[in-house]
Each structure stands twice: as C-alpha cells, then as structure tokens.
Scaffold this motif. Sequence first.
Motif, PDB file in Angstrom:
ATOM      1  N   LYS A   1       0.819  -1.212   0.000  1.00 12.60           N
ATOM      2  CA  LYS A   1       0.000   0.000   0.000  1.00 12.60           C
ATOM      3  C   LYS A   1       0.850   1.259   0.000  1.00 12.60           C
ATOM      4  N   LEU A   2       1.840   1.312   0.885  1.00 14.70           N
ATOM      5  CA  LEU A   2       2.655   2.521   0.978  1.00 14.70           C
ATOM      6  C   LEU A   2       3.528   2.724  -0.247  1.00 14.70           C
ATOM      7  N   LEU A   3       4.178   1.660  -0.696  1.00 11.52           N
ATOM      8  CA  LEU A   3       5.082   1.788  -1.838  1.00 11.52           C
ATOM      9  C   LEU A   3       4.310   2.112  -3.109  1.00 11.52           C
ATOM     10  N   ASN A   4       3.205   1.439  -3.325  1.00  7.03           N
ATOM     11  CA  ASN A   4       2.412   1.656  -4.530  1.00  7.03           C
ATOM     12  C   ASN A   4       1.809   3.058  -4.546  1.00  7.03           C
ATOM     13  N   PHE A   5       1.289   3.504  -3.405  1.00  6.09           N
ATOM     14  CA  PHE A   5       0.700   4.847  -3.336  1.00  6.09           C
ATOM     15  C   PHE A   5       1.770   5.915  -3.530  1.00  6.09           C
ATOM     16  N   ASP A   6       2.923   5.682  -2.969  1.00  3.71           N
ATOM     17  CA  ASP A   6       4.019   6.645  -3.075  1.00  3.71           C
ATOM     18  C   ASP A   6       4.359   6.923  -4.529  1.00  3.71           C
ATOM     19  N   VAL A   7       4.423   5.875  -5.341  1.00  2.00           N
ATOM     20  CA  VAL A   7       4.770   6.024  -6.755  1.00  2.00           C
ATOM     21  C   VAL A   7       3.604   6.585  -7.558  1.00  2.00           C
ATOM     22  N   THR A   8       2.437   5.985  -7.420  1.00  2.00           N
ATOM     23  CA  THR A   8       1.294   6.373  -8.259  1.00  2.00           C
ATOM     24  C   THR A   8       0.795   7.786  -7.962  1.00  2.00           C
ATOM     25  N   SER A   9       0.820   8.194  -6.699  1.00  2.00           N
ATOM     26  CA  SER A   9       0.336   9.535  -6.362  1.00  2.00           C
ATOM     27  C   SER A   9       1.272  10.619  -6.878  1.00  2.00           C
ATOM     28  N   THR A  10       2.508  10.255  -7.168  1.00  2.00           N
ATOM     29  CA  THR A  10       3.487  11.213  -7.669  1.00  2.00           C
ATOM     30  C   THR A  10       3.402  11.386  -9.178  1.00  2.00           C
ATOM     31  N   MET A  11       3.066  10.317  -9.907  1.00  2.00           N
ATOM     32  CA  MET A  11       3.156  10.378 -11.366  1.00  2.00           C
ATOM     33  C   MET A  11       1.836  10.217 -12.105  1.00  2.00           C
ATOM     34  N   LEU A  12       0.786   9.729 -11.460  1.00  2.00           N
ATOM     35  CA  LEU A  12      -0.464   9.471 -12.161  1.00  2.00           C
ATOM     36  C   LEU A  12      -1.607  10.319 -11.619  1.00  2.00           C
ATOM     37  N   SER A  13      -2.500  10.716 -12.515  1.00  2.00           N
ATOM     38  CA  SER A  13      -3.743  11.332 -12.062  1.00  2.00           C
ATOM     39  C   SER A  13      -4.646  10.238 -11.505  1.00  2.00           C
ATOM     40  N   SER A  14      -5.689  10.638 -10.820  1.00  2.00           N
ATOM     41  CA  SER A  14      -6.599   9.658 -10.232  1.00  2.00           C
ATOM     42  C   SER A  14      -7.239   8.783 -11.307  1.00  2.00           C
ATOM     43  N   SER A  15      -7.627   9.383 -12.437  1.00  2.00           N
ATOM     44  CA  SER A  15      -8.263   8.612 -13.514  1.00  2.00           C
ATOM     45  C   SER A  15      -7.269   7.665 -14.175  1.00  2.00           C
ATOM     46  N   GLU A  16      -6.029   8.110 -14.352  1.00  2.00           N
ATOM     47  CA  GLU A  16      -4.995   7.254 -14.950  1.00  2.00           C
ATOM     48  C   GLU A  16      -4.703   6.061 -14.051  1.00  2.00           C
ATOM     49  N   TYR A  17      -4.634   6.311 -12.748  1.00  2.00           N
ATOM     50  CA  TYR A  17      -4.371   5.211 -11.813  1.00  2.00           C
ATOM     51  C   TYR A  17      -5.497   4.183 -11.853  1.00  2.00           C
ATOM     52  N   LYS A  18      -6.751   4.649 -11.877  1.00  2.00           N
ATOM     53  CA  LYS A  18      -7.893   3.729 -11.911  1.00  2.00           C
ATOM     54  C   LYS A  18      -7.898   2.914 -13.197  1.00  2.00           C
ATOM     55  N   GLU A  19      -7.545   3.547 -14.297  1.00  2.00           N
ATOM     56  CA  GLU A  19      -7.521   2.846 -15.589  1.00  2.00           C
ATOM     57  C   GLU A  19      -6.462   1.753 -15.606  1.00  2.00           C
ATOM     58  N   ILE A  20      -5.274   2.073 -15.087  1.00  2.00           N
ATOM     59  CA  ILE A  20      -4.193   1.079 -15.039  1.00  2.00           C
ATOM     60  C   ILE A  20      -4.511  -0.005 -14.023  1.00  2.00           C
ATOM     61  N   TYR A  21      -5.068   0.403 -12.882  1.00  2.00           N
ATOM     62  CA  TYR A  21      -5.343  -0.551 -11.810  1.00  2.00           C
ATOM     63  C   TYR A  21      -6.369  -1.593 -12.243  1.00  2.00           C
ATOM     64  N   ARG A  22      -7.351  -1.170 -13.034  1.00  2.00           N
ATOM     65  CA  ARG A  22      -8.393  -2.109 -13.470  1.00  2.00           C
ATOM     66  C   ARG A  22      -7.814  -3.262 -14.282  1.00  2.00           C
ATOM     67  N   SER A  23      -6.839  -2.980 -15.116  1.00  2.00           N
ATOM     68  CA  SER A  23      -6.324  -4.009 -16.028  1.00  2.00           C
ATOM     69  C   SER A  23      -5.023  -4.658 -15.562  1.00  2.00           C
ATOM     70  N   GLN A  24      -4.266  -3.961 -14.704  1.00  2.00           N
ATOM     71  CA  GLN A  24      -2.926  -4.458 -14.358  1.00  2.00           C
ATOM     72  C   GLN A  24      -2.692  -4.595 -12.852  1.00  2.00           C
ATOM     73  N   LYS A  25      -3.740  -4.628 -12.057  1.00  2.00           N
ATOM     74  CA  LYS A  25      -3.539  -4.657 -10.608  1.00  2.00           C
ATOM     75  C   LYS A  25      -2.791  -5.912 -10.156  1.00  2.00           C
ATOM     76  N   ASN A  26      -3.088  -7.058 -10.762  1.00  2.00           N
ATOM     77  CA  ASN A  26      -2.401  -8.297 -10.366  1.00  2.00           C
ATOM     78  C   ASN A  26      -0.921  -8.265 -10.747  1.00  2.00           C
ATOM     79  N   LEU A  27      -0.613  -7.627 -11.873  1.00  2.00           N
ATOM     80  CA  LEU A  27       0.781  -7.508 -12.298  1.00  2.00           C
ATOM     81  C   LEU A  27       1.579  -6.684 -11.296  1.00  2.00           C
ATOM     82  N   PHE A  28       1.010  -5.569 -10.852  1.00  2.00           N
ATOM     83  CA  PHE A  28       1.734  -4.733  -9.899  1.00  2.00           C
ATOM     84  C   PHE A  28       1.755  -5.347  -8.499  1.00  2.00           C
ATOM     85  N   ARG A  29       0.758  -6.145  -8.165  1.00  2.00           N
ATOM     86  CA  ARG A  29       0.816  -6.897  -6.912  1.00  2.00           C
ATOM     87  C   ARG A  29       1.941  -7.922  -6.960  1.00  2.00           C
TER      88      ARG A  29
END
Length: 261
Positions: A188-216
């Motif tokens: 949670k901390l590592l992922n939020f640290d990166v995504t909150s710095t480089m992605l908008s909320s909509s971009e994060y949701k779009e990536i998370y929907r399709s690639q959440k297992n990959l980043f896990r």
Amino acid sequence: MREIELIERSLGDFFTPSILKIAIIPFLVTLGIMIIIFMGVADYSLSSLDQVIIQVQNGEEFTLDPNAPFYYVWAVNILTFLLHYSITAWLAGFLLFTVGTFFILFFSIFTTLIIIGFLTPMIIETLRKKHYPEVKLKGHGSLVSPILVALKSLFVMMFLFILFIPFYFIPFVNIIAFNLPIYYFFHKLLNFDVTSTMLSSSEYKEIYRSQKNLFRFRTLLLYFVSMIPFITLFSTVFYVVYLSNGYFLELKKISQNRLEV
C-alpha cells in the motif's frame, strides 16, 4: 517489454551515479536511527532476558530494575508467566524470535518507506528525463494523503495481525500469516508513493483495473527481496525505480491509445 527486460532496465537505472546518490540517503538515515535505538536499549538487551529465563527455570528469585523501560518489563512478565507452565514454556522462545524478527523487519521497512516518500519525486523525474521525456506527470492526492494512507494501512495491518493469531502456531501456515499483514502495508505505501506522484486519479484507476495483479506480483517480488536481512536499508530506491518504470510503460500505452482514437 518483458518483465526480465524491465528488471534489467531498472537495475541499469539504479546503478547510475544520479540514482546511487539518492540511494545513500535512506541507507544513512535508517542506519543512524537504528544505531540510536540500539544504544538506547543496550542495557536491557536479550542477554538480560536470557538471565531472567535461566533464573525462572531454576526456580530462583529475581527483581526487576524499577528504572527498566516499559517494553522490558512487559517482555519479562510475559516470559515469566509462560515459563512457569511446562505446556507453554516453548512459547517463550517463539515469542522472543517472532517479536524480535517482527521489530527489525517492520522497523526497517517502515522507516525506509517513510524516508523514500520524500525522495520519490526526484527519482521519478530522473527516470522521466532519461527514458520518457514525452510523458507528462499528473500526480494526485494532497499533503495529508500519505499520512491518511499510512494510518489506514497501519490499522488494517494490525487488525490482520490480531485476526491471524490462531494461525501463528501452525507450522508453515504461520509464515504466511506472519508476513501477509506486513506485505499489505508494504504494498500500500510503496504503490501509493509512486502512483500519487506520477499518475492522475483517472490514470491510476484505468491502469489498476487491467494491471492490478501484475503490480501486486511486482510488489510481492520486492517484498521477498526485502526479507534479506538489512537489504531494505539501501534497496528501497530500486523498488521505486522498478515500479516507476512499470507505471511509465503503462502510461505510455494510455497516451498512445488516446492518440490512435
């Protein structure tokens, strides 16, 4: 890009002078904090607890120093209770090992993740200039967002630790039960640290929907790496580099898809 190629790129980025200079900061700060804490508890180390265990097992009387820290008194009281009963005496060694392992592991992870939060924008900007100059960063969140995420993750982690207590005494299962809450906090901390710095909320949701297992999978891989004693002291910057490269590639795909449309 295949995963092995992503790892190779991230390793190449990590061992550049600009990134290595950043990597020294969490290493020195965390090491300094750990040394200060060690010096503070040196008078009440495990050797003192070992002496108490020997005295209890031999039926000898012992007295606690009235100036002893609360954590030492707490540990001695629990160990004394367990050692008085043969059926629970084996728990004493288990508690010493588990609590000690948990403290060292969690403290190193927690401290380095907090420190790296201040360095992540520098790392991401360095990667962007090197590999992705065409990508525009649109971070989301506020100044209090990291604090709220950290507190929420800490609460869930502690809840999971309590929930999994029955599993701690089952061989092999206890390994998963013990590490799962810490991994949750780590992810949670590592992922939020990166995504909150480089992605908008909509971009994060779009990536998370399709690639959440990959980043896990990626954070799980990094968590396994952090199990190596003390490696987290200087490898956390690589974690950010690796995840950032992964998100940059997904962000490029989103941009290309929008252009095609």
